[in-house]
Design a protein around this motif. Structure first.
Motif, short mmCIF file in Angstrom:
data_model
loop_
_atom_site.label_atom_id
_atom_site.label_comp_id
_atom_site.label_asym_id
_atom_site.label_seq_id
_atom_site.Cartn_x
_atom_site.Cartn_y
_atom_site.Cartn_z
N HIS A 1 54.93 -24.53 75.63
CA HIS A 1 55.17 -23.49 76.65
C HIS A 1 55.48 -24.11 78.01
N THR A 2 56.20 -25.22 77.97
CA THR A 2 56.60 -25.92 79.20
C THR A 2 58.12 -26.03 79.19
N THR A 3 58.76 -25.19 79.96
CA THR A 3 60.22 -25.16 79.97
C THR A 3 60.74 -26.07 81.07
N GLU B 1 64.98 -19.27 65.65
CA GLU B 1 66.45 -19.25 65.68
C GLU B 1 67.06 -19.27 64.28
N ARG B 2 66.32 -18.91 63.27
CA ARG B 2 66.84 -18.97 61.90
C ARG B 2 66.63 -17.64 61.20
N TRP B 3 67.47 -17.36 60.19
CA TRP B 3 67.33 -16.11 59.45
C TRP B 3 66.25 -16.25 58.38
N ALA C 1 70.90 -29.94 69.21
CA ALA C 1 72.36 -29.83 69.25
C ALA C 1 72.81 -28.39 69.06
N CYS C 2 71.86 -27.52 68.72
CA CYS C 2 72.22 -26.15 68.31
C CYS C 2 71.43 -25.13 69.13
N ASN C 3 71.50 -25.21 70.46
CA ASN C 3 70.69 -24.31 71.29
C ASN C 3 71.25 -22.90 71.40
N ALA C 4 72.54 -22.76 71.12
CA ALA C 4 73.14 -21.43 71.27
C ALA C 4 74.28 -21.30 70.26
N LEU D 1 66.10 -25.19 53.85
CA LEU D 1 66.84 -26.40 54.21
C LEU D 1 67.90 -26.64 53.15
N LEU D 2 69.03 -27.21 53.55
CA LEU D 2 70.02 -27.61 52.56
C LEU D 2 69.83 -29.08 52.18
N THR D 3 68.91 -29.74 52.87
CA THR D 3 68.54 -31.12 52.50
C THR D 3 67.33 -31.06 51.58
N GLY E 1 79.52 -21.67 64.45
CA GLY E 1 78.92 -22.92 64.90
C GLY E 1 77.94 -22.72 66.04
N PHE E 2 77.44 -23.87 66.51
CA PHE E 2 76.39 -23.88 67.54
C PHE E 2 76.78 -24.91 68.60
N ARG E 3 76.15 -24.79 69.76
CA ARG E 3 76.40 -25.81 70.79
C ARG E 3 75.09 -26.09 71.53
N ASP F 1 59.95 -25.04 67.36
CA ASP F 1 60.36 -23.73 67.89
C ASP F 1 61.70 -23.24 67.33
N SER F 2 62.67 -24.16 67.18
CA SER F 2 63.98 -23.69 66.71
C SER F 2 63.86 -23.11 65.30
N TRP F 3 62.97 -23.68 64.48
CA TRP F 3 62.79 -23.18 63.11
C TRP F 3 62.01 -21.87 63.11
N ARG F 4 61.21 -21.62 64.13
CA ARG F 4 60.45 -20.37 64.21
C ARG F 4 61.31 -19.22 64.68
C1 LIG Z 1 71.07 -23.01 60.80
C2 LIG Z 1 70.68 -24.46 60.77
C3 LIG Z 1 70.30 -25.04 59.57
C4 LIG Z 1 69.96 -26.39 59.53
N1 LIG Z 1 69.59 -26.93 58.33
C5 LIG Z 1 69.20 -28.22 58.29
C6 LIG Z 1 68.74 -28.81 57.06
O1 LIG Z 1 68.78 -28.20 56.02
N2 LIG Z 1 68.31 -30.10 57.09
C7 LIG Z 1 68.29 -30.84 58.23
O2 LIG Z 1 67.86 -31.99 58.19
N3 LIG Z 1 68.75 -30.32 59.39
C8 LIG Z 1 69.20 -29.04 59.43
N4 LIG Z 1 69.66 -28.50 60.61
C9 LIG Z 1 69.76 -29.37 61.77
C10 LIG Z 1 68.42 -29.31 62.49
O3 LIG Z 1 68.55 -28.45 63.57
C11 LIG Z 1 68.03 -30.65 62.93
O4 LIG Z 1 67.86 -31.48 61.81
C12 LIG Z 1 66.70 -30.68 63.69
O5 LIG Z 1 66.29 -29.42 64.10
C13 LIG Z 1 66.89 -31.51 64.91
O6 LIG Z 1 65.65 -31.56 65.58
P1 LIG Z 1 65.62 -31.70 67.13
O7 LIG Z 1 64.17 -31.80 67.49
O8 LIG Z 1 66.55 -32.77 67.57
O9 LIG Z 1 66.26 -30.33 67.69
P2 LIG Z 1 65.67 -28.87 67.65
O10 LIG Z 1 65.01 -28.56 66.35
O11 LIG Z 1 66.76 -27.96 68.12
O12 LIG Z 1 64.52 -28.91 68.74
C14 LIG Z 1 64.78 -28.96 70.13
C15 LIG Z 1 63.59 -28.39 70.85
O13 LIG Z 1 63.80 -28.52 72.24
C16 LIG Z 1 63.28 -27.37 72.90
N5 LIG Z 1 63.98 -27.22 74.17
C17 LIG Z 1 65.31 -27.03 74.37
N6 LIG Z 1 65.58 -26.94 75.70
C18 LIG Z 1 64.39 -27.08 76.33
C19 LIG Z 1 64.01 -27.06 77.70
N7 LIG Z 1 64.89 -26.89 78.67
N8 LIG Z 1 62.69 -27.25 78.00
C20 LIG Z 1 61.77 -27.46 77.01
N9 LIG Z 1 62.09 -27.47 75.70
C21 LIG Z 1 63.38 -27.27 75.37
C22 LIG Z 1 63.58 -26.24 71.92
O14 LIG Z 1 62.70 -25.14 72.13
C23 LIG Z 1 63.39 -26.91 70.56
O15 LIG Z 1 62.09 -26.71 70.03
C24 LIG Z 1 70.01 -27.16 60.70
C25 LIG Z 1 70.40 -26.57 61.91
C26 LIG Z 1 70.74 -25.24 61.94
C27 LIG Z 1 71.15 -24.63 63.25
#
Ligand SMILES: Cc1cc2nc3c(=O)[nH]c(=O)nc-3n(C[C@H](O)[C@H](O)[C@H](O)COP(=O)(O)OP(=O)(O)OC[C@H]3O[C@@H](n4cnc5c(N)ncnc54)[C@H](O)[C@@H]3O)c2cc1C
Length: 381
Positions: free
Chosen positions: A68-70, A15-17, A101-104, A22-24, A314-316, A10-13
């Motif tokens: 779709h389960t929050t 929350e990104r431009w 790590a980057c929810n907002a 990817l930079l990796t 940045g993000f938090r 979802d975050s890639w769908r």
């Molecule tokens: C702009 C940007 C660029 C990046 N580029 C790279 C890159 O090039 N290479 C790389 O390896 N990493 C990159 N990252 C880091 C990348 O975000 C992480 O590698 C990866 O997304 C971490 O996956 P994750 O599943 O831990 O977190 P996320 O991808 O953030 O997934 C967390 C999921 O939790 C869900 N969620 C959150 N809260 C709730 C809730 N209360 N209830 C239910 N679901 C919830 C969200 O909808 C989301 O789908 C980038 C990050 C950003 C912000």
């Protein structure tokens, strides 16, 4: 079960431009038992390709994902946790917080003082330059997001001013290899959290100034200023409609150059002591970051020169739904290598969680193995 408030990836769908890649490199897109197998291991995935990659992993691993389960609340119950969602309640003995790590976007409070005539954007609502008003753009923050957006918006024909604070400078390639190859091969990315000198600082480090392009371009401040982006110091205040910038640019540049060169020295040392000099190109050193002759110290935000600001600051994470007292007063989780300070509670995917690579897609596998061992041990007690 895996609970997801939106779709898989979802975050890639959402929350990104649009132009983000990817930079990796592709060979670093790797999840447990699953890796990139395509024809371009050194390329960089578009967002569509990342979504496909993660969605196929969810399918092939048979992960029991409920989309779709929050999750609206997690609280301690007798023998574990009570998890409340918009689809009902669950009881479980252990919970892994993998909510990202980057929810907002993290935007400084001085945003409140920006005149209403200037439109503000964050990386979550910016999609492409067409959505910006015509005219000048101030980008605050020069890490991966800031430099990428400065380049894209400047190419759209808008004058761009980039406000630069602390940053991490890296060349895209070094001695004919991707810089992230060096991070991996030399062991820098594998450095463990309990070996890092100042862990709190390492966890707050900004992302490196890197972009993933088919041309393997280095996008540093020299490249941006050569293309016409105006570089100014760190945004210190907005007062009476004026943005005030710090005058410490030469120091910021010197520090970032120094740290980059130290890292390159460490790569050279590793290549020498591991007999790899013959496999890579010759050592290189890069031109120091050029300081502008006189950088502007303030900018009138009311005279129409700047029509929009992009906060690339940045993000938090967002733990407002976590009703367990494990979050500090700044909103960050208290944990020791992902073992949270509450029985049966774990975290994954946070900066330097167990290794320097922990918050990258590539980094989760090793962390997951170790945390699952801990979790399994906990369940047998
Ligand atoms: C702009 C940007 C660029 C990046 N580029 C790279 C890159 O090039 N290479 C790389 O390896 N990493 C990159 N990252 C880091 C990348 O975000 C992480 O590698 C990866 O997304 C971490 O996956 P994750 O599943 O831990 O977190 P996320 O991808 O953030 O997934 C967390 C999921 O939790 C869900 N969620 C959150 N809260 C709730 C809730 N209360 N209830 C239910 N679901 C919830 C969200 O909808 C989301 O789908 C980038 C990050 C950003 C912000």
């Amino acid at each position: 079960m895996v609970l997801e408030r939106g779709e898989v990836a979802d975050s890639w769908r959402r929350e990104r431009w649009d132009s983000l890649r990817l930079l990796t490199p592709n060979w670093q897109s790797r999840l447990p038992g699953y890796r990139y197998e395509g024809a371009d291991p050194d390329g960089f995935m578009t967002m569509g390709e990342v979504i496909e990659f993660i969605s196929l992993y969810a399918m092939s691993s048979g992960a029991p994902v409920r989309t779709h389960t929050t999750v609206t609340s997690v609280r301690q119950a007798d023998t574990g946790y009570q998890v409340t969602t918009n689809q009902g309640d669950f009881r479980c003995r252990t919970v892994v917080l993998a909510s990202g790590a980057c929810n907002a976007p993290s935007v400084p409070s001085l945003r409140q003082a920006v005149p209403a005539t200037v439109q503000c954007f964050t990386p979550f609502d910016y999609r492409n330059p067409d959505h910006l008003p015509e005219g000048g753009v101030l980008i605050v923050g020069a890490s991966a997001t800031g430099v990428q957006l400065a380049d894209e918006i400047h190419r759209s024909g808008r004058p761009v001013t980039l406000s630069v604070g602390e940053h991490v400078r890296l060349p895209r390639t070094y001695r004919a290899r991707d810089v992230l190859w060096w991070m991996d091969a030399s062991g820098v990315w594998n450095q463990r959290y309990d070996e890092v000198d100042d862990l709190a600082r390492a966890r707050r480090l900004p992302s490196p100034q890197l972009v993933g392009t088919p041309q393997r371009t280095t996008l540093d401040l020299n490249a941006l200023s050569a293309s016409g982006v105006e570089i100014v110091g760190r945004l210190a205040a907005v007062r009476d409609g004026r943005a005030l910038f710090s005058g410490g640019l030469p120091n910021q540049f010197a520090l970032a150059d120094l740290k980059m060169n130290r890292l390159l020295d460490a790569f050279d040392e590793w290549a020498r002591t591991h007999a790899r000099d013959a496999d890579v190109g010759r050592p290189e050193r890069f031109e120091p970051t050029r300081a502008p002759r006189a950088s502007r110290l303030n900018l009138d935000l009311r005279n129409g020169e700047i029509r929009s600001i992009v906060w690339a600051t940045g993000f938090r994470p967002d733990y407002r739904w976590l009703d367990v007292p494990v979050v500090d007063d700044k909103g960050y989780l208290r944990h020791d290598g992902g073992v949270v300070d509450a029985p049966g509670l774990y975290a994954l995917g946070l900066p330097v969680l167990r290794r320097r690579k922990s918050s990258f897609i590539y980094g989760v596998e090793d962390d997951a193995h170790e945390l699952v061992d801990h979790l399994a041990g906990y369940l047998t007690t």
